[in-house]
Design an enzyme around this catalytic site. Structure first.
Site, PDB file in Angstrom:
ATOM      1  N   HIS B  80       6.015 -30.782  50.027  1.00  0.00           N
ATOM      2  CA  HIS B  80       7.402 -31.256  50.040  1.00  0.00           C
ATOM      3  C   HIS B  80       8.079 -30.905  48.713  1.00  0.00           C
ATOM      4  O   HIS B  80       9.196 -30.359  48.701  1.00  0.00           O
ATOM      5  CB  HIS B  80       7.440 -32.761  50.288  1.00  0.00           C
ATOM      6  CG  HIS B  80       8.778 -33.390  50.043  1.00  0.00           C
ATOM      7  ND1 HIS B  80       9.840 -33.258  50.907  1.00  0.00           N
ATOM      8  CD2 HIS B  80       9.227 -34.161  49.018  1.00  0.00           C
ATOM      9  CE1 HIS B  80      10.883 -33.915  50.423  1.00  0.00           C
ATOM     10  NE2 HIS B  80      10.536 -34.468  49.273  1.00  0.00           N
ATOM     11  N   ASP B 109      30.963  -6.172  44.274  1.00  0.00           N
ATOM     12  CA  ASP B 109      29.684  -6.654  44.801  1.00  0.00           C
ATOM     13  C   ASP B 109      28.852  -7.080  43.607  1.00  0.00           C
ATOM     14  O   ASP B 109      29.369  -7.170  42.489  1.00  0.00           O
ATOM     15  CB  ASP B 109      28.962  -5.557  45.616  1.00  0.00           C
ATOM     16  CG  ASP B 109      28.012  -6.147  46.653  1.00  0.00           C
ATOM     17  OD1 ASP B 109      27.090  -6.864  46.250  1.00  0.00           O
ATOM     18  OD2 ASP B 109      28.205  -5.910  47.863  1.00  0.00           O
ATOM     19  N   TRP B 145       2.941 -30.867  43.010  1.00  0.00           N
ATOM     20  CA  TRP B 145       3.638 -29.592  42.806  1.00  0.00           C
ATOM     21  C   TRP B 145       3.447 -29.082  41.387  1.00  0.00           C
ATOM     22  O   TRP B 145       3.657 -27.911  41.118  1.00  0.00           O
ATOM     23  CB  TRP B 145       5.124 -29.735  43.128  1.00  0.00           C
ATOM     24  CG  TRP B 145       5.956 -30.328  42.040  1.00  0.00           C
ATOM     25  CD1 TRP B 145       6.117 -31.656  41.764  1.00  0.00           C
ATOM     26  CD2 TRP B 145       6.730 -29.625  41.067  1.00  0.00           C
ATOM     27  NE1 TRP B 145       6.947 -31.805  40.675  1.00  0.00           N
ATOM     28  CE2 TRP B 145       7.335 -30.585  40.232  1.00  0.00           C
ATOM     29  CE3 TRP B 145       6.981 -28.275  40.822  1.00  0.00           C
ATOM     30  CZ2 TRP B 145       8.156 -30.242  39.169  1.00  0.00           C
ATOM     31  CZ3 TRP B 145       7.815 -27.945  39.748  1.00  0.00           C
ATOM     32  CH2 TRP B 145       8.387 -28.921  38.935  1.00  0.00           C
ATOM     33  N   SER B 172      11.104 -12.904  42.587  1.00  0.00           N
ATOM     34  CA  SER B 172      12.392 -13.005  43.274  1.00  0.00           C
ATOM     35  C   SER B 172      13.434 -13.678  42.386  1.00  0.00           C
ATOM     36  O   SER B 172      14.557 -13.193  42.232  1.00  0.00           O
ATOM     37  CB  SER B 172      12.201 -13.785  44.574  1.00  0.00           C
ATOM     38  OG  SER B 172      13.392 -14.433  44.949  1.00  0.00           O
ATOM     39  N   SER B 173      13.049 -14.787  41.760  1.00  0.00           N
ATOM     40  CA  SER B 173      13.996 -15.524  40.912  1.00  0.00           C
ATOM     41  C   SER B 173      14.422 -14.696  39.718  1.00  0.00           C
ATOM     42  O   SER B 173      15.598 -14.709  39.326  1.00  0.00           O
ATOM     43  CB  SER B 173      13.368 -16.813  40.394  1.00  0.00           C
ATOM     44  OG  SER B 173      13.195 -17.721  41.418  1.00  0.00           O
ATOM     45  N   HIS B 256      10.767 -28.128  32.240  1.00  0.00           N
ATOM     46  CA  HIS B 256      12.000 -28.833  31.918  1.00  0.00           C
ATOM     47  C   HIS B 256      13.241 -27.956  32.029  1.00  0.00           C
ATOM     48  O   HIS B 256      14.210 -28.373  32.665  1.00  0.00           O
ATOM     49  CB  HIS B 256      11.955 -29.624  30.621  1.00  0.00           C
ATOM     50  CG  HIS B 256      12.987 -30.681  30.694  1.00  0.00           C
ATOM     51  ND1 HIS B 256      12.809 -31.845  31.401  1.00  0.00           N
ATOM     52  CD2 HIS B 256      14.276 -30.698  30.300  1.00  0.00           C
ATOM     53  CE1 HIS B 256      13.931 -32.537  31.411  1.00  0.00           C
ATOM     54  NE2 HIS B 256      14.840 -31.863  30.742  1.00  0.00           N
ATOM     55  N   GLU B 258      13.468 -25.723  34.068  1.00  0.00           N
ATOM     56  CA  GLU B 258      13.592 -25.626  35.521  1.00  0.00           C
ATOM     57  C   GLU B 258      14.457 -26.752  36.091  1.00  0.00           C
ATOM     58  O   GLU B 258      15.257 -26.512  36.999  1.00  0.00           O
ATOM     59  CB  GLU B 258      12.197 -25.653  36.163  1.00  0.00           C
ATOM     60  CG  GLU B 258      12.170 -25.864  37.668  1.00  0.00           C
ATOM     61  CD  GLU B 258      12.685 -24.674  38.467  1.00  0.00           C
ATOM     62  OE1 GLU B 258      12.779 -23.566  37.899  1.00  0.00           O
ATOM     63  OE2 GLU B 258      12.981 -24.858  39.657  1.00  0.00           O
ATOM     64  N   TYR B 260      16.942 -28.090  34.780  1.00  0.00           N
ATOM     65  CA  TYR B 260      18.353 -27.757  34.551  1.00  0.00           C
ATOM     66  C   TYR B 260      18.779 -26.566  35.392  1.00  0.00           C
ATOM     67  O   TYR B 260      19.960 -26.439  35.730  1.00  0.00           O
ATOM     68  CB  TYR B 260      18.626 -27.564  33.067  1.00  0.00           C
ATOM     69  CG  TYR B 260      18.434 -28.871  32.336  1.00  0.00           C
ATOM     70  CD1 TYR B 260      19.088 -30.006  32.794  1.00  0.00           C
ATOM     71  CD2 TYR B 260      17.570 -29.005  31.277  1.00  0.00           C
ATOM     72  CE1 TYR B 260      18.890 -31.223  32.197  1.00  0.00           C
ATOM     73  CE2 TYR B 260      17.365 -30.235  30.665  1.00  0.00           C
ATOM     74  CZ  TYR B 260      18.034 -31.339  31.136  1.00  0.00           C
ATOM     75  OH  TYR B 260      17.829 -32.552  30.554  1.00  0.00           O
ATOM     76  N   SER B 271      32.624 -28.843  39.353  1.00  0.00           N
ATOM     77  CA  SER B 271      33.777 -28.497  38.513  1.00  0.00           C
ATOM     78  C   SER B 271      34.772 -27.605  39.241  1.00  0.00           C
ATOM     79  O   SER B 271      35.876 -27.387  38.747  1.00  0.00           O
ATOM     80  CB  SER B 271      33.312 -27.799  37.234  1.00  0.00           C
ATOM     81  OG  SER B 271      32.430 -28.630  36.537  1.00  0.00           O
ATOM     82  N   HIS B 305       8.376 -34.930  27.023  1.00  0.00           N
ATOM     83  CA  HIS B 305       8.665 -36.233  27.633  1.00  0.00           C
ATOM     84  C   HIS B 305       8.051 -36.360  29.022  1.00  0.00           C
ATOM     85  O   HIS B 305       8.045 -37.453  29.583  1.00  0.00           O
ATOM     86  CB  HIS B 305      10.177 -36.544  27.644  1.00  0.00           C
ATOM     87  CG  HIS B 305      10.991 -35.690  28.554  1.00  0.00           C
ATOM     88  ND1 HIS B 305      12.218 -35.209  28.200  1.00  0.00           N
ATOM     89  CD2 HIS B 305      10.773 -35.223  29.795  1.00  0.00           C
ATOM     90  CE1 HIS B 305      12.718 -34.493  29.189  1.00  0.00           C
ATOM     91  NE2 HIS B 305      11.848 -34.487  30.168  1.00  0.00           N
ATOM     92  N   HIS B 306       7.541 -35.257  29.572  1.00  0.00           N
ATOM     93  CA  HIS B 306       6.812 -35.349  30.846  1.00  0.00           C
ATOM     94  C   HIS B 306       5.360 -35.759  30.618  1.00  0.00           C
ATOM     95  O   HIS B 306       4.620 -35.929  31.573  1.00  0.00           O
ATOM     96  CB  HIS B 306       6.847 -34.004  31.577  1.00  0.00           C
ATOM     97  CG  HIS B 306       8.226 -33.597  31.996  1.00  0.00           C
ATOM     98  ND1 HIS B 306       8.773 -33.967  33.209  1.00  0.00           N
ATOM     99  CD2 HIS B 306       9.178 -32.880  31.359  1.00  0.00           C
ATOM    100  CE1 HIS B 306      10.001 -33.464  33.297  1.00  0.00           C
ATOM    101  NE2 HIS B 306      10.268 -32.808  32.192  1.00  0.00           N
ATOM    102  N   THR B 331      25.766 -34.198  28.587  1.00  0.00           N
ATOM    103  CA  THR B 331      25.907 -34.636  29.974  1.00  0.00           C
ATOM    104  C   THR B 331      27.032 -35.657  30.092  1.00  0.00           C
ATOM    105  O   THR B 331      27.818 -35.635  31.047  1.00  0.00           O
ATOM    106  CB  THR B 331      24.582 -35.223  30.488  1.00  0.00           C
ATOM    107  OG1 THR B 331      23.530 -34.337  30.128  1.00  0.00           O
ATOM    108  CG2 THR B 331      24.609 -35.375  31.990  1.00  0.00           C
ATOM    109  N   LYS B 334      30.324 -34.035  30.257  1.00  0.00           N
ATOM    110  CA  LYS B 334      30.643 -33.520  31.587  1.00  0.00           C
ATOM    111  C   LYS B 334      31.170 -34.625  32.493  1.00  0.00           C
ATOM    112  O   LYS B 334      32.208 -34.467  33.144  1.00  0.00           O
ATOM    113  CB  LYS B 334      29.403 -32.893  32.221  1.00  0.00           C
ATOM    114  CG  LYS B 334      29.093 -31.572  31.597  1.00  0.00           C
ATOM    115  CD  LYS B 334      27.893 -30.954  32.234  1.00  0.00           C
ATOM    116  CE  LYS B 334      27.806 -29.511  31.856  1.00  0.00           C
ATOM    117  NZ  LYS B 334      28.923 -28.712  32.380  1.00  0.00           N
ATOM    118  N   ARG B 453       2.972 -43.472  42.451  1.00  0.00           N
ATOM    119  CA  ARG B 453       3.410 -42.428  43.366  1.00  0.00           C
ATOM    120  C   ARG B 453       2.197 -41.685  43.914  1.00  0.00           C
ATOM    121  O   ARG B 453       1.086 -41.855  43.428  1.00  0.00           O
ATOM    122  CB  ARG B 453       4.359 -41.470  42.644  1.00  0.00           C
ATOM    123  CG  ARG B 453       3.706 -40.715  41.513  1.00  0.00           C
ATOM    124  CD  ARG B 453       4.706 -39.959  40.648  1.00  0.00           C
ATOM    125  NE  ARG B 453       5.167 -38.739  41.295  1.00  0.00           N
ATOM    126  CZ  ARG B 453       5.554 -37.636  40.629  1.00  0.00           C
ATOM    127  NH1 ARG B 453       5.521 -37.626  39.301  1.00  0.00           N
ATOM    128  NH2 ARG B 453       5.966 -36.580  41.258  1.00  0.00           N
TER     129      ARG B 453
END
Lengths: 283, 528
Positions: B80, B109, B145, B172-173, B256, B258, B260, B271, B305-306, B331, B334, B453
């Protein structure tokens, strides 16, 4: 069948990308089967590699023909420059992961294992230091000395950086002989580097007991030098293609980004080697 | 209303001899075709990942083991996560970029149309490898994951397939990001200076930079897993001088930035939507650009922090804690700017705007719980509890996913030439917005009470909140069928959309007809 829009060349539909996807699907499945000793893995991997090769030849062939056909304007050229720069940046970050692993192991993981309660409770008698195969392995190995083959290899790669630049000067001044000789020398130096590297790997496995399994030293040594060697191989192939195109008279003094892209890549591979020489072999 | 008489067939302007049918989609080099492919791929993966989430919520409906065994439960949570991140949110944003970036900057294009095709067609390959591994002996990956060793080193064949799937997805990315960055830097219409670009384009430029910087690091990390698993290396094995914690450092150096990557394009979409329906220009455009860049730069120095609970020096904990809290500043800029854009605006609440306003409120809740988790002493209590699950679902579902919904409702008229059925859209919005809070808000309480979890069974005292969350989850899942209906209906017909489909819309994409012709801006527009 392509569109000309405001000068920027837009290619028509192409089947090469899906051929590439098919190739990577076969290669990934084949490699997985091969790793697990299941039948068909080798064949599937070979099929994937062959399809990838066909795709690369076909796709780059397209690009070369379009370029020779005068379809690319200055803006397309700038796109290629941006694209190649970003690609090399992504390669830098790929190597950064492995250099990060090397520094982490040397500065944090190994000293941690050899100090405090870890050494008292888990690994009595482990003294750490670098190079090391770690506290729990029986592997005895001799590290690779810097001032033998690796030093010669450094000389070879640095010289190849000079020869490719010399070839570039020749190209920009319209001296065809200098261009061809410089490129041929660069290819020769690259191939010589790869030959010595192969000899060094054999020496490591046969004489030094230095293998992939020789703890974190062996792991970082082989992954870093191995991925670098892979990049030198790719770079050497690219140089050969460029040499062939130079022989065919594809490049003009003011329009030869393919040459420049390959030389950027070659210099990048060079810089990675210098870091390898200092941090993997020497210090 | 006869929609078809006046609708230009989007294929009418393709070249003679261009492939039709399946071959068209396999070989296309058109940014609009490829954008459509990305979006439908994300939709299919959303169905797959969503069904997994439904199974998870069914199992957690009451304590004890009911429908899935623990092994399968772990596979479901792992898959998931991987599918929703790499198969839904990222491809959906890339689909938006493909459709909108050339339209917004006046480019004919993408810079590399063929590579654009390959970037997309690698994704189904990666998806097939990943999802196919569910049906192999031993099942799919089940270690979460994040793929931590040593657990990840112990799995079977599907673990190697997943590593290769991540390599391919990463390729790909990276290619997609190189394409988008090059397009933005080199393909802008005359007069479209960097500081005139729509904010969506800015956020994608910065996202592309993040992708190019960190996807190779993930590739390196999983390559080390591959060699540790199969070729005898000891990167993550203390016996060989390695360290399993090293994987976490490398992974979160990718991980991290990632997160963002998963939210900056959302900021860009919001926006675009809010100024349109507030009928005011975006408040503080320049500060939005600088805030986005600051968030991107800070994202490289907060990964620790993870990992507050794995053991790290107090000085490092403090550094990562303060650096993380610092992200609240850009943030906050924003959120302030979005609110200020709405302030005294002439607001209307079309479905796109409803999702955008909900984004501002609910993403902010996720941001606040992120601040709670950023504090090291608190995080040591909350690590790996449902509080973390609540936090990242608020930022990813009511954040990233809601922004995707806002973008879909906002740009569907441009893509299909028809206005969206607003009544159905509102049903979709209210059902989603209410049920998603019923689904995720109780998870805060579960986490604070200590529910871990990634566990299929739980103690009795967690039963009530789990049941509420599951009920919310079922309603939320079912509500998404409405979205599919809205989209299909909009493709098939509806009120004709003007070139400028929304009264307050600004930007180049609204100067071309709706639906946007197959080729746009063959001659670059002049931007004043």
């Amino acid at each position: 069948m392509s569109t000309h829009t405001g000068g920027y060349y837009l290619p028509a539909a192409s089947h090469w990308p899906v051929v590439g996807s098919f190739a990577l699907l076969c290669a990934a499945l084949g490699a997985t089967l091969l790793i697990h000793d299941l039948s068909g893995g080798g064949w599937l991997l070979a099929l994937g590699a062959a399809a990838l090769l066909v795709m690369l030849v076909g796709w780059f062939g397209n690009v070369i023909r379009e370029n020779q056909g005068g379809l690319y304007d200055a803006r397309v050229d700038r796109s290629f420059r941006w694209g190649m720069s970003w690609f090399i940046f992504s390669e830098v970050m790929f190597f950064a992961a492995f250099f990060g692993a090397l520094f982490y192991a040397r500065v944090i993981a190994v000293p941690d294992l050899a100090g405090g309660e870890q050494v008292a409770l888990l690994w009595p008698g482990y003294v750490g230091g670098w190079p090391t195969a770690g506290p729990g392995l029986e592997a005895a190995f001799t590290p690779m000395a810097a001032w033998g083959l690796p030093a010669i290899n450094t000389l070879l790669l640095l010289s190849s950086g000079v020869t490719v630049t010399w070839a570039h000067w020749g190209l920009k001044r319209g001296r065809r002989g200098q261009l061809l000789l410089g490129l041929a020398l660069t290819v020769a130096l690259g191939v010589a580097f790869l030959g010595l590297q192969a000899y060094e790997y054999r020496h490591a496995y046969v004489d030094l007991g230095l293998t992939l399994g020789a703890g974190v030293y062996g792991a970082t040594f082989f992954l870093l030098t191995g991925f670098h060697g892979l990049h030198v191989s790719i770079g050497a192939l690219m140089l050969m293609v460029i040499l062939g195109r130079a022989l065919a008279g594809h490049f003009k003094p003011d329009n030869h980004f393919a040459f420049e892209a390959v030389s950027w890549y070659w210099h990048f591979v060079d810089v990675v080697w210098l870091l390898l020489f200092v941090f993997v072999y020497w210090l | 209303m006869d929609a078809h008489a006046t609708t230009a067939d989007p294929l009418a302007s393709t070249h003679h001899g261009a492939p039709r049918g399946l071959a068209r989609w396999l070989t296309t080099t058109n940014h609009k075709d490829i954008g459509t492919l990305y979006l439908w791929f994300a939709a299919v993966m959303f169905l797959v990942g969503g069904l997994m989430a439904m199974l998870i919520r069914v199992e957690l409906f009451e304590p004890g083991l009911q429908v899935v065994q623990p092994g399968l439960f772990n596979q479901l949570t792992t898959m998931h996560g991987l599918i929703m991140i790499f198969g839904v949110i990222m491809p959906a944003f890339t689909g938006f970029a493909n459709w909108q970036v050339p339209l917004m900057i006046g480019a004919p294009d993408m810079a590399f149309p063929r590579m654009n095709n390959w970037s997309f067609w690698l994704l189904p390959v990666a998806g097939a490898l990943l999802i196919g591994s569910l049906f192999l002996p031993g099942g799919a990956v089940a270690g979460g994951w994040t793929m931590y060793p040593p657990l990840y080193l112990q799995g079977g064949i599907s673990y190697d397939l997943t590593i290769f799937a991540i390599h391919i997805m990463g390729a790909s990315s990276i290619m997609g990001a190189i394409n988008i960055a090059t397009t933005i830097l080199n393909m802008r219409a005359p007069g479209m200076t960097l500081m005139k670009m729509p904010l969506f384009v800015w956020t994608w430029l910065i996202t592309a930079y993040l992708l190019i910087a960190v996807m190779p690091v993930l590739a390196g990390a999983v390559t080390m897993l591959l060699t540790d698993r199969n070729f005898g290396t000891h990167f993550f094995d203390a016996a060989g001088g390695g360290d399993p914690v090293m994987f976490q450092h490398i992974f979160w150096f990718f991980g991290h930035p990632e997160v963002y990557i998963l939210i900056l394009p959302a900021f860009g979409i919001i926006s675009s939507v809010i100024p349109t329906f507030a009928r005011k220009p975006l408040f503080g455009y320049a500060s939005m650009v600088y805030a986005t860049a600051s968030i991107a730069i800070l994202s490289f120095i907060v990964w620790g922090h993870h990992m507050f609970t794995v053991g790290m020096p107090a000085a490092a904990q403090l550094f990562f804690m303060y650096a993380t809290l610092l992200i609240a500043v850009p943030t906050g800029v924003k959120v302030f700017n979005w609110v200020a854009t709405m302030w005294r605006g002439s607001m209307t609440f079309e479905t796109a705007m409803l999702f955008a306003v909900a984004f501002v409120c609910l993403f902010t809740i996720g941001g606040f719980s992120g601040l709670v988790l950023a504090m090291a002493p608190v995080d040591i209590q909350l690590q790996d509890t449902y509080y973390v699950v609540a936090h990242f679902h608020y930022v990813l579902v009511t954040g990233a996913l809601f922004s995707i919904y806002a973008g879909i409702y906002y740009w569907l008229p441009k893509w299909t030439g028809h206005m969206v059925d607003e009544t159905l859209g509102r049903w979709h919005f209210w059902l989603s917005a209410i049920s998603v809070n019923v689904l995720f808000f109780p998870m805060h309480f579960l986490g604070l009470a200590g529910m871990p979890r990634r566990i299929p069974d739980y103690a009795l005292q967690f039963a009530d909140f789990n049941r509420i969350a599951s009920l919310g989850g079922f309603v939320f899942g079912a509500s998404q069928i409405l979205l599919l209906w809205v989209i299909l209906k909009c493709i098939r017909g509806g009120r004709r959309a003007e070139a400028k489909a929304w009264e307050g819309a600004e930007g180049l994409e609204w100067t071309v007809p709706s639906p946007a012709p197959y080729h746009t801006f063959a001659q670059p527009p002049e931007v004043k």
